[in-house]
Scaffold this motif. Structure first.
Motif, short mmCIF file in Angstrom:
data_model
loop_
_atom_site.label_atom_id
_atom_site.label_comp_id
_atom_site.label_asym_id
_atom_site.label_seq_id
_atom_site.Cartn_x
_atom_site.Cartn_y
_atom_site.Cartn_z
N VAL B 657 0.86 -1.18 0.00
CA VAL B 657 0.00 0.00 0.00
C VAL B 657 0.90 1.23 0.00
O VAL B 657 1.75 1.38 0.88
N PHE B 658 0.74 2.07 -1.00
CA PHE B 658 1.63 3.25 -1.05
C PHE B 658 0.91 4.53 -1.44
O PHE B 658 1.53 5.60 -1.50
N TYR B 659 -0.36 4.46 -1.73
CA TYR B 659 -1.10 5.68 -2.12
C TYR B 659 -2.56 5.42 -1.81
O TYR B 659 -3.39 5.30 -2.71
N PRO B 660 -2.91 5.31 -0.53
CA PRO B 660 -4.15 4.63 -0.15
C PRO B 660 -5.43 5.45 -0.24
O PRO B 660 -6.51 4.87 -0.32
N PHE B 661 -5.34 6.77 -0.20
CA PHE B 661 -6.57 7.56 -0.08
C PHE B 661 -6.98 8.00 -1.49
O PHE B 661 -6.41 8.91 -2.07
N MET B 662 -7.95 7.26 -2.02
CA MET B 662 -8.20 7.32 -3.45
C MET B 662 -9.41 8.18 -3.78
O MET B 662 -10.53 7.80 -3.47
N GLY B 663 -9.14 9.31 -4.37
CA GLY B 663 -10.23 10.16 -4.86
C GLY B 663 -10.66 9.69 -6.24
O GLY B 663 -10.03 8.83 -6.87
N SER B 681 -12.92 24.11 -29.46
CA SER B 681 -13.47 25.05 -28.50
C SER B 681 -14.48 24.34 -27.61
O SER B 681 -14.98 23.27 -27.95
N PHE B 682 -14.74 24.94 -26.46
CA PHE B 682 -15.62 24.30 -25.48
C PHE B 682 -17.03 24.87 -25.55
O PHE B 682 -17.21 26.08 -25.61
N LEU B 683 -18.00 23.99 -25.51
CA LEU B 683 -19.39 24.41 -25.43
C LEU B 683 -19.90 24.29 -24.00
O LEU B 683 -20.81 25.01 -23.59
N ALA B 684 -19.32 23.39 -23.24
CA ALA B 684 -19.73 23.18 -21.84
C ALA B 684 -18.66 22.33 -21.17
O ALA B 684 -17.86 21.68 -21.84
N TYR B 685 -18.66 22.35 -19.85
CA TYR B 685 -17.70 21.52 -19.13
C TYR B 685 -18.24 21.29 -17.72
O TYR B 685 -18.50 22.25 -16.99
N ALA B 686 -18.44 20.03 -17.38
CA ALA B 686 -18.88 19.69 -16.02
C ALA B 686 -17.87 18.75 -15.37
O ALA B 686 -17.29 17.90 -16.05
N ALA B 687 -17.65 18.92 -14.08
CA ALA B 687 -16.68 18.10 -13.36
C ALA B 687 -17.23 17.79 -11.97
O ALA B 687 -17.61 18.69 -11.24
N VAL B 688 -17.28 16.50 -11.66
CA VAL B 688 -17.68 16.10 -10.31
C VAL B 688 -16.50 15.37 -9.68
O VAL B 688 -15.94 14.45 -10.28
N HIS B 689 -16.09 15.81 -8.50
CA HIS B 689 -14.96 15.19 -7.80
C HIS B 689 -15.40 14.63 -6.46
O HIS B 689 -16.27 15.20 -5.80
N ASP B 690 -14.77 13.55 -6.09
CA ASP B 690 -14.96 12.99 -4.75
C ASP B 690 -13.59 12.87 -4.10
O ASP B 690 -12.81 11.99 -4.45
N CYS B 691 -13.30 13.79 -3.20
CA CYS B 691 -12.02 13.77 -2.48
C CYS B 691 -12.29 13.54 -1.01
O CYS B 691 -11.66 14.16 -0.14
N GLY B 692 -13.28 12.71 -0.73
CA GLY B 692 -13.61 12.48 0.67
C GLY B 692 -14.27 13.71 1.26
O GLY B 692 -14.86 14.53 0.55
N THR B 693 -14.11 13.84 2.56
CA THR B 693 -14.73 14.96 3.26
C THR B 693 -14.05 16.27 2.87
O THR B 693 -12.82 16.36 2.85
N HIS B 761 -11.62 13.11 9.91
CA HIS B 761 -12.82 13.61 9.24
C HIS B 761 -13.11 12.89 7.92
O HIS B 761 -14.07 13.21 7.23
N GLY B 762 -12.24 11.94 7.51
CA GLY B 762 -12.45 11.26 6.23
C GLY B 762 -11.92 12.04 5.05
O GLY B 762 -12.33 11.83 3.89
N ILE B 763 -10.95 12.93 5.32
CA ILE B 763 -10.39 13.78 4.26
C ILE B 763 -9.50 12.95 3.34
O ILE B 763 -8.76 12.08 3.78
N LYS B 764 -9.57 13.24 2.03
CA LYS B 764 -8.59 12.75 1.06
C LYS B 764 -7.96 13.96 0.38
O LYS B 764 -8.50 15.06 0.46
N GLY B 765 -6.85 13.75 -0.29
CA GLY B 765 -6.20 14.86 -1.00
C GLY B 765 -6.93 15.17 -2.28
O GLY B 765 -7.54 14.29 -2.90
N GLY B 766 -6.84 16.44 -2.71
CA GLY B 766 -7.55 16.81 -3.93
C GLY B 766 -6.88 17.90 -4.73
O GLY B 766 -7.51 18.54 -5.56
N GLY B 767 -5.61 18.13 -4.49
CA GLY B 767 -4.96 19.29 -5.09
C GLY B 767 -4.62 19.15 -6.57
O GLY B 767 -4.32 20.13 -7.22
N GLU B 768 -4.65 17.94 -7.07
CA GLU B 768 -4.18 17.74 -8.45
C GLU B 768 -5.31 17.40 -9.42
O GLU B 768 -5.09 17.27 -10.62
N GLY B 769 -6.51 17.25 -8.87
CA GLY B 769 -7.60 16.60 -9.59
C GLY B 769 -7.92 17.11 -10.97
O GLY B 769 -8.12 16.35 -11.89
#
Lengths: 289, 816, 167
Positions: B657-663, B681-693, B761-769
């Motif tokens: 195990v070397f990168y366990p908190f998986m967003g 060109s872009f007409l729309a863009y939607a993004a849903v992320h799950d990075c824990g709490t 709190h159930g936090i995961k990392g999300g800085g690179e998403g």
């Protein structure tokens, strides 16, 4: 990235500027307009003039006036001022439209109309515009002034008919009837265009009476799309005749490629933007057909 | 099919309910100074007597240095010193290097015998001003004997290629093939094998502030102090000290706010070493700031540059069985982090899909380009792109719906161990997908796409579902070797909390400077959550490396999780002391007391209470009111070690195990391709992320949009282009194109919260998403727009040149 | 060395500095006047980090020699706040998280200032196109656009209130 040292003067008259330029010809003296092309080159140390003659204090170069059917723009009129000047909106709407494509407002706030033309970047907007409009460029030197037609002004990439010891003082643009269009393709907003199209088309009862079309970015200098102009003139324009005109112009192109687009891609884009430019100019010229 | 028994996971935590501050989009506590132009960046620092350095860069991609004459430069006005590469090699040892065999691909702050890429430093000038230093650079006369250059990674690995490092004997710095799970069986049993060849060209972080350092060597004490906007020096301080040939306890590296990094200021050692070397030589403080050309052509950190040959083992019903990845990575002239980028990829190599086997062959090529380092994603974003292109291609070849094929293969039980051995702690991929389909108005756009196609317009929808690993363990840097040199398994992070006599709280961070992320806001919110104070009342200070506690700094989306653990630990220690003090003052039994709203009180007796300030003033000033063993003050630290990492198996068939908190995230860009110009060109863009709490939803949204903007750059605009001779064609922002506000669309952002069972709190990392997802999504969208024409783009960035070439080729196939 | 006296009124305060003609305005602001809020990003006019206002118009101070603006009024980020009170743009950037690393922020704020002052009714799309002159590597521009629009609305409301009070 700091510029190399140079000596500096800011004369208040054209006569004084020309004199200084002559006196320091041996020092690689250069005129400094807005500096938006020259200063970056100096920061890269790609340009290393030993003497800069700043034209900013020469008031006579900052005026816009109308002489009969000719619009006269002082070389030091800032691009953002020209872009919004009522005289230019009326007298040369093509120029006003093209100015909106010159880099970004903060650049246009310093950059000048004359500076961009004298810099003669083959990808730049204003050289193509003055070429399309059959403008004249007024050059002042120690021996007096002379006038050069835009068609004779651009002699190569970044090189012009401005002689040693001369400065560009005025751009004289004859008023043109008809619909205008400036369109260009750049990879990102405000960056250098791969291809620009400056067009003015005059209709007479639905028939093209006169067409002037210039292209930037496809040759070492801005070029007139003469073949397209000839193909359009005298026709009642429709999709087929526009396509024929575009094809005729593109057939004569052999643009140099660079990191943003090879020869084929630039040709493809020129084909597309020539059509867009001609269509827009025609739609503004009145009813098509 | 692992050959080891897995150690137990850490205990599953129960998360606090009714959080007051964690989860609030509070205004960031970092911001006021930046808004007022008082950021205090490295370029803003001046000290008396400070001199300036500038580096002479090589114009050649590959050349022997046969002579340097610096006499004229040395005599130029304002010049204090000129140090050539050969002199620097006497003054300093090689730069810190985690590569496979540093003795054979030695990396130094200036080139010595030969230059290996355009832009490599060959000499440094120290002068009164940067202007004068640059004047003198022009006077240095370097004699070069040009050598043939190699810039294509596959040609570099072929026989007869010019050698970048003669000592290495080849241009292959590392090669190994790993099998995880039963690859042979999965491929033998597959109905269909989908194959492709993919090419990801290099881009880079390109923060608007370059890397810089201000160094001051004190000859009286032998101490070197370096202020720098690079990070992560505490744990590896000894390595930089080694380079400088000074004892580690004579080196202090002090953090300065960084004007962006995106990985590119992670442990950037070259500017710090150059400044330190110059300061020691001239006896003055010396500032060395990269200029933009330095940063583009000679920085420590270009991003990934990969060729992939991939095979995907598929069943006809859409089940993905296994993947066989053969990748060549172009590392450039040096390889400072080894193939750690591929460790990142292996953390989530199968994406959110329940496949059972992975073959991974990696070859690291040395070429005549600037070296790689870190760029947001650290190589896993490339894997996401590769995998999603393969899944997309599989859907097309099997005539399956792109949403259905993904959903069919989702992992749904957690914790889930993927074939490489890494764990996915938690997730709800269906939940994210459902939210994304709704947020993006997916059905509407499919209808629009059909309508547009009738009009001859090419609209494409790029749905991708992919992973965002967080909180790395160092094993990913050494499990490549059977006999690791340094079996480090924890990458700790530390926090000291001090409660002053008024109850005010100051948090000290170590190695964890600001680089555009929000460490101060995160810590302030976490402290406020623990102590029931206002986060804007929490003071934050950064400690230099010299007397710092063990710490690693940001990177691999670890900051918030690790700081949370440290804050929790330090809080527990402080509260234990405060509880004892309060119980003593109230003459109560500590077991009868509880923490309520910023103080300790006797359960059920709110009037029997001591606030934190009451307790703190007593502990600071009236120690003798307390038992003998209680010391004055209320301050404690926590060194928080990696909460969940395990050892790889000896045979490396399970990497642990070397990168366990998986967003996880789902991105849905809608693009329109202009066939005539090859522009997108872009007409729309939607993004849903799950990075824990979520700690600060708006901050995370900022990372999502900002990362997506960078991903748009990677997908469409940004590339460090080297020509066949190794000349760098994109050495300025005129040619290296960073997206402006007109290239980046408005994003619709959705958050989904699946807490980690293992973190506070159930936090995961999300800085690179954002950047982990966008390149994959945009490529899929472009291919979706053009599929009916038989056009499929397999190379990033998708430039007008590449897109037009693909369109022309399809047209000529059609007519031919 | 050839030096020239340059008189600048920066954020309302007039000073004269003696500089080499080659010295860039951004370096004069930062080194000679100690105003380090204006940053150096690319030094070739593309990124906009160095943007300041010259006589009310935004310019790149990295591609401007200080001698070229002798006699001009310059506004920099340091001139935005009134003591403890942030300018509405600064406050909205804070509220909307229109910044992350903060490095492009001063230039972005000055450009936004020009946009709003030139057009109190500026639309969302105009703001987006307007700030395209300045690169931001962190935010993706979305929250910057939101912040500028919010500040414009606030400033317009404030000025309507002032006008109303006077009437």
């Amino acid at each position: 990235m700091k510029p190399p040292p140079f000596q500096y003067a800011a004369p208040t008259s054209v006569a004084e500027a020309v004199e200084l330029l002559g006196a320091h010809a041996d020092d690689d003296a250069r005129a400094l307009a807005g500096g938006q092309s020259l200063v970056p080159l100096m920061n890269f140390r790609l340009a290393q003039p030993a003497y800069l003659i700043d034209l900013r204090r020469i008031e006579e170069l900052t005026r816009i006036r109308t002489e009969g059917d000719t619009l006269v723009i002082g070389a030091m009129v800032r691009q953002s001022h020209a872009e919004h000047a009522p005289e230019i909106a009326v007298g040369a709407p093509l120029l006003a439209e093209a100015l909106g494509y010159v880099a970004h407002p903060p650049i246009r706030n310093s950059g000048t109309v004359g500076g961009s033309i004298a810099h003669a970047d083959p990808a730049a907007e204003l050289p193509a515009v003055v070429l399309a409009l059959d403008a004249e460029l007024v050059l002042a030197g120690l021996g007096g002034t002379r006038t050069v037609a835009a068609a004779d002004f651009f002699t190569g990439p970044f090189s012009t008919a401005i002689g040693s010891g001369e400065i560009l003082t005025e751009v004289r643009i004859p008023r043109r009837a008809g619909g205008h269009a400036f369109v260009e393709f750049a990879r990102t907003h405000g960056n250098f265009a791969l291809v620009g199209v400056a067009a003015v088309v005059e209709l007479d009862g639905g028939t093209v009476a006169r067409a002037s079309i210039a292209l930037s970015g496809v040759a070492p200098v801005p070029v007139r799309a003469t073949a397209a102009e000839e193909a359009l003139t005298g026709t009642v324009p429709d999709d087929a005749s526009i396509r024929a005109a575009v094809d005729a112009a593109v057939a004569g192109l052999s643009p140099a490629g660079d990191v943003h687009g090879g020869r084929e891609t630039r040709t493809d884009i020129a084909r597309s933007y020539l059509r867009r430019g001609i269509e827009l100019a025609l739609s503004r010229a009145g009813d098509r057909r | 099919m692992t050959t080891m028994d897995r150690p137990d996971a850490p205990p599953v935590r129960t998360h606090k309910e009714n959080r007051k501050w964690v989860g609030q989009s509070i205004r960031r506590v970092e911001d006021p100074k930046f808004l007022r132009g008082r950021g205090g960046y490295i370029g803003d620092m001046t000290v008396p007597g400070m001199l300036h350095a500038a580096v002479l860069r090589s114009p050649h991609a590959h050349a022997r240095i046969t002579g340097i004459d610096a006499a004229e430069a040395l005599a130029a006005p304002g010049v204090h010193a000129v140090i050539t590469g050969a002199q620097a090699a006497q003054l300093c040892d090689p730069l810190p290097d985690f590569g496979p065999d540093p003795a054979k691909h030695t990396w130094r702050c200036l080139a010595v015998d030969k230059v290996r890429y355009v832009g490599e430093g060959v000499a440094v000038v120290v002068a009164d001003s940067r202007y004068l230093a640059e004047d003198a650079l022009a006077l240095i006369d370097v004699e070069y004997e040009p050598l043939p250059a190699v810039v294509d990674p596959e040609r570099a690995l072929a026989d007869g290629a010019p050698l970048v490092h003669d000592d290495l004997g080849s241009n292959c710095a590392y090669e190994r093939t790993f099998d995880f799970g039963d690859v042979e069986r999965d491929f033998a049993e597959a109905d269909v094998i989908v194959t492709d060849r993919l090419r990801w060209h290099r881009s880079g972080g390109q923060p608007l502030e370059t890397v810089g350092a201000l160094a001051d060597f004190d000859h009286a004490t032998g101490e070197l102090t370096v202020h720098t906007n690079s990070l992560s020096f505490t744990s590896y301080l000894f390595m930089v000290a080694g380079t400088m040939k000074i004892p580690a306890n004579k080196l202090d590296i002090r953090p300065v706010p960084a004007g962006g990094s995106f990985g590119s200021k992670l442990f950037a050692t070259k500017p710090a070493v150059i400044a330190g070397m110059c300061s020691r030589e001239v006896g003055h403080p010396v500032q060395y700031l990269e200029d933009r050309v330095d940063n583009i052509s000679n920085c420590d950190h270009h991003g990934s540059d990969r060729v992939y040959d991939v095979r995907l083992a598929m069943m006809r019903d859409g089940t993905i069985r296994g993947i066989d990845i053969d990748t060549v990575e172009d590392y450039g002239a040096y390889i400072q982090f080894g193939v750690g980028h591929h460790g990142n990829a292996l953390a989530q190599v199968v994406g959110p899909y329940a496949m059972t086997s992975v073959r991974y062959r990696v070859r690291a090529a040395m070429t005549n380009k600037n070296q790689q380092g870190a760029y947001r994603g650290f190589g896993s974003e490339v894997n996401n792109w590769m995998l999603e292109q393969m899944v997309d291609k599989a859907a097309r070849e099997l005539d399956l719906d792109p949403v259905a094929i993904r959903r069919q293969n989702f992992i749904r039980e957690f914790p889930h161990f993927i074939p490489t051995g890494n764990v996915y702690d938690s997730g709800d991929y269906d939940g994210v997908l459902d939210k994304a389909l709704e947020l993006s108005d997916y059905k509407h756009w499919r209808a629009e796409q059909a309508k547009a196609r009738e009009e001859g317009r090419c609209i494409g929808i790029g749905l991708i579902t992919a992973q965002e690993r967080s909180v790395f363990s160092a094993t990913e840097f050494w499990f490549w070797f059977d006999e690791p040199g340094a079996p480090v398994t924890s990458m700790p992070e530390s926090v000291t909390l001090k409660v002053d006599a008024t109850g005010g709280i100051t948090a000290t961070l170590y190695s964890c400077a600001f680089w555009g992320n929000s460490p101060e806001t995160m810590v302030a919110q976490l402290v406020a959550e623990e102590f029931d104070c206002d986060p804007h009342d929490v003071a934050i200070v950064y400690q230099g490396s010299k007397n710092g506690l063990p710490a690693t700094g940001p990177g691999g989306s670890r900051t918030t999780v690790m700081l949370a653990g440290a804050v929790e630990g330090a809080t527990a220690k402080i509260k234990a002391k405060a509880l004892r003090a309060a119980a003593h003052l109230l003459e109560a039994n500590p077991d009868d007391m509880e923490w309520v709203d910023g103080g300790f009180q006797v359960k059920g007796v709110p009037e029997q209470r001591k606030s934190l300030a009451d307790i703190a003033v007593m502990l600071h000033l009236f120690k003798h009111s307390f038992p003998e063993d209680m010391e004055s003050g209320l301050e404690d630290s926590k060194v928080f070690d990696h909460p969940y990492t395990t050892m790889p198996s000896a045979d490396r068939k399970d990497l642990g195990v070397f990168y366990p908190f998986m967003g996880h995230a789902c991105h849905v860009p809608v693009v329109e391709v202009d066939l005539e110009t090859g522009s997108v060109s872009f007409l729309a863009y939607a993004a849903v992320h799950d990075c824990g709490t979520l700690v600060n939803p708006r901050s995370l949204a900022g990372h999502i949009v900002g990362g997506t903007a960078q991903g748009i750059g990677t997908a469409l605009y940004e590339e460090f282009v080297y020509d066949d001779d190794g000349q760098l064609l994109t050495s300025s922002y005129l040619d290296y194109l960073i997206p402006s506000a007109m290239e980046v669309p408005e994003l619709k952002i959705g958050h989904h919260e699946t807490p980690s069972p293992y973190t506070l709190h159930g936090i995961k990392g999300g800085g690179e998403g954002g950047r982990m997802m966008a390149p994959a999504a945009i490529n899929v969208a472009v291919n979706d727009a053009l599929a009916h024409l038989g056009v499929r783009v397999t190379e990033l960035p998708i430039t007008p040149d590449r897109l037009r070439a693909a369109i022309r080729a399809a047209k000529s196939r059609e007519s031919g | 060395m050839d030096r020239h006296d340059v008189t600048l009124t920066v954020n309302g305060r007039t000073s004269t500095v003696s500089v080499e003609p080659r010295k860039l305005l951004v370096d004069v602001l930062r080194e000679d006047l100690g105003l380090t809020g204006t940053h150096v990003g690319c030094e070739h006019g593309v990124c906009g980090t160095c943007t300041v206002l010259r006589d009310g118009e935004s310019i790149r101070s990295c591609t401007t020699f200080a001698v070229q603006v002798d006699g001009a009024e310059i506004r920099t980020v340091e001139g935005l706040a009134k003591g403890a009170e942030l300018h509405p743009l600064q406050d909205e950037f804070w509220d909307k998280q229109g910044l992350q690393c903060g490095y492009c922020t001063p230039g972005m704020l000055m450009r936004a200032c020009e946009i709003i002052e030139g057009n109190p009714d500026v639309t969302h799309d105009q703001v987006r196109e307007g700030i395209a002159s300045n690169l931001c590597r962190c935010t993706g521009y979305q929250f910057i656009t939101e912040a500028v629009c919010a500040a414009a609305a606030r400033m317009k409301a404030d000025s309507a209130e002032t006008t109303g009070a006077q009437a």
